[in-house]
Design an enzyme around this catalytic site. Sequence first.
Site, PDB file in Angstrom:
ATOM      1  N   HIS A  33     -26.362   0.360  75.472  1.00  0.00           N
ATOM      2  CA  HIS A  33     -25.071   0.207  74.810  1.00  0.00           C
ATOM      3  C   HIS A  33     -25.266   0.059  73.298  1.00  0.00           C
ATOM      4  O   HIS A  33     -25.775  -0.954  72.837  1.00  0.00           O
ATOM      5  CB  HIS A  33     -24.390  -1.038  75.395  1.00  0.00           C
ATOM      6  CG  HIS A  33     -23.025  -1.314  74.850  1.00  0.00           C
ATOM      7  ND1 HIS A  33     -22.751  -2.422  74.082  1.00  0.00           N
ATOM      8  CD2 HIS A  33     -21.861  -0.627  74.956  1.00  0.00           C
ATOM      9  CE1 HIS A  33     -21.463  -2.415  73.758  1.00  0.00           C
ATOM     10  NE2 HIS A  33     -20.905  -1.336  74.273  1.00  0.00           N
ATOM     11  N   HIS A  75     -19.407   2.276  65.999  1.00  0.00           N
ATOM     12  CA  HIS A  75     -18.515   1.810  67.064  1.00  0.00           C
ATOM     13  C   HIS A  75     -17.036   1.821  66.700  1.00  0.00           C
ATOM     14  O   HIS A  75     -16.182   2.059  67.538  1.00  0.00           O
ATOM     15  CB  HIS A  75     -18.908   0.395  67.511  1.00  0.00           C
ATOM     16  CG  HIS A  75     -18.055  -0.102  68.636  1.00  0.00           C
ATOM     17  ND1 HIS A  75     -16.999  -0.968  68.446  1.00  0.00           N
ATOM     18  CD2 HIS A  75     -18.067   0.197  69.950  1.00  0.00           C
ATOM     19  CE1 HIS A  75     -16.418  -1.199  69.614  1.00  0.00           C
ATOM     20  NE2 HIS A  75     -17.033  -0.508  70.540  1.00  0.00           N
TER      21      HIS A  75
HETATM   22 CA    CA Z   1     -18.752   2.766  73.451  1.00  0.00          CA
END
Ligand code: CA
Length: 326
Positions: A33, A75
Site C-alpha cells: 500500500h 495519494h
Molecule cells: Ca490507493
Amino acid sequence: MKSILVFLLGLLLFSCKQPLNKLKMNTTIVIAHRGASGYLPEHTMEAKAMAFEMNADYIEQDLVLSKDDVPIVIHDIYLDDVTDVAIKFPERKRKDNRFYVIDFAFNELQTLKVTERFNPKTGEQVYPNRFPKGKGNFKLHSLSEEIEFIQGLNTSTGKNIGIYPEIKDPEFHKKEGKNLTEIVLKILDKYGYKTKKDNCILQCFDAYELERIRKELKSELFLVQLIEFPEEVKQLTHFATYANGIGPWYKQILDKKVNGKFTFSTLVTDAHKLGLKVHPYTFRADALDEFSSFEEMMQTLFIDANIDGAFTDFPDLVVNYLNSRN
Ligand code: CA
C-alpha cells in the site's frame, strides 16, 4: 491399537488438507500500500524498492495528473501533506489554502522534497513512529518512471512483481478539464499491461468510471471496484457486471466480536458467489484498532474471513505470515 488408528486417520486427514490450503494460500496476494509505507515515506521510489525486496505480489500507484498531463504517483490531489510545497511555492495555494498537484507542471513537482505524511495545519506527522518527517531526500515521480523501475527490477532479479494503479478522483479531474483515465490506460498499454493475464490490477473508488473503463473504453484489464460507503456493499451484483474484484474497507467484512472471536458480514461470501476477489484495505501494524495484535488481524481476515489479498503498509509482515501458513 485404537489410538494408533486415530493417529493414522489424523495423519491422513492432515496430509489431504495440506494441498488444498496451499492452493488457496498461493492465490492470496499481498499489495504494498503506497509501497512499504510503514517504513519509508509513502509513494517514494525508495518505498517501492523496499516493497519489491520484501516480495509483495503487487505494488500500488495512486495517480493524479500534473498541469501538463503527466500521471504523478501520489495519494491525494493535494501536495501540502507530503511535500515542502508550502515553503517552496507559498503563493501557489488556492482559496481553500491547499496546494493542488494539477496546478504544477511535472518539472516543478520534481523540485519538491517529499516527506513522511503530516497534518499541514499542525505540522504533526500522522504516524509518529514511522520515518521521521523532513528527513532524507525523497522526490515525486511519474507513473512511467515507476513502471520502468518495477519492470527493470523484475528483469534484474528474475521476479515478476505486479503493479496495482488507482485512478484518483476522476470527477475532480473532469472538472479541471482533464481525462486521467484515458491517459493512464494509454501508458499501461504502452508498457504491456493490456489484459487480465498481464501483471496489473486497476482500481478505482468511482463506480461510474470503473464501469466506463470496462464497457465504453473496452479495457480487458483485471478491475477492482473500491468500496468506501456501506450502501455500496449492496451493489455487488452490479459491480460483478464489469469488475473482477472488490476492495472494501476491512471493517465492512467484520460484524461483531463475541467471546474474543469475530463474526463476519456476508460481504466476502457474497462476493465469492459472484466470482469477485476481495482485497480489503488497509493492514497497518501500528494502527490496530479493534485487534489486539497484527497477528490477530491477519488470522481473522485471511484465514477466518477468507479474503483473497490485502493492502498493507507492512508487506514484510504479511508476506511472512502467509508464507508461514504454506
Ligand atoms: Ca490507493
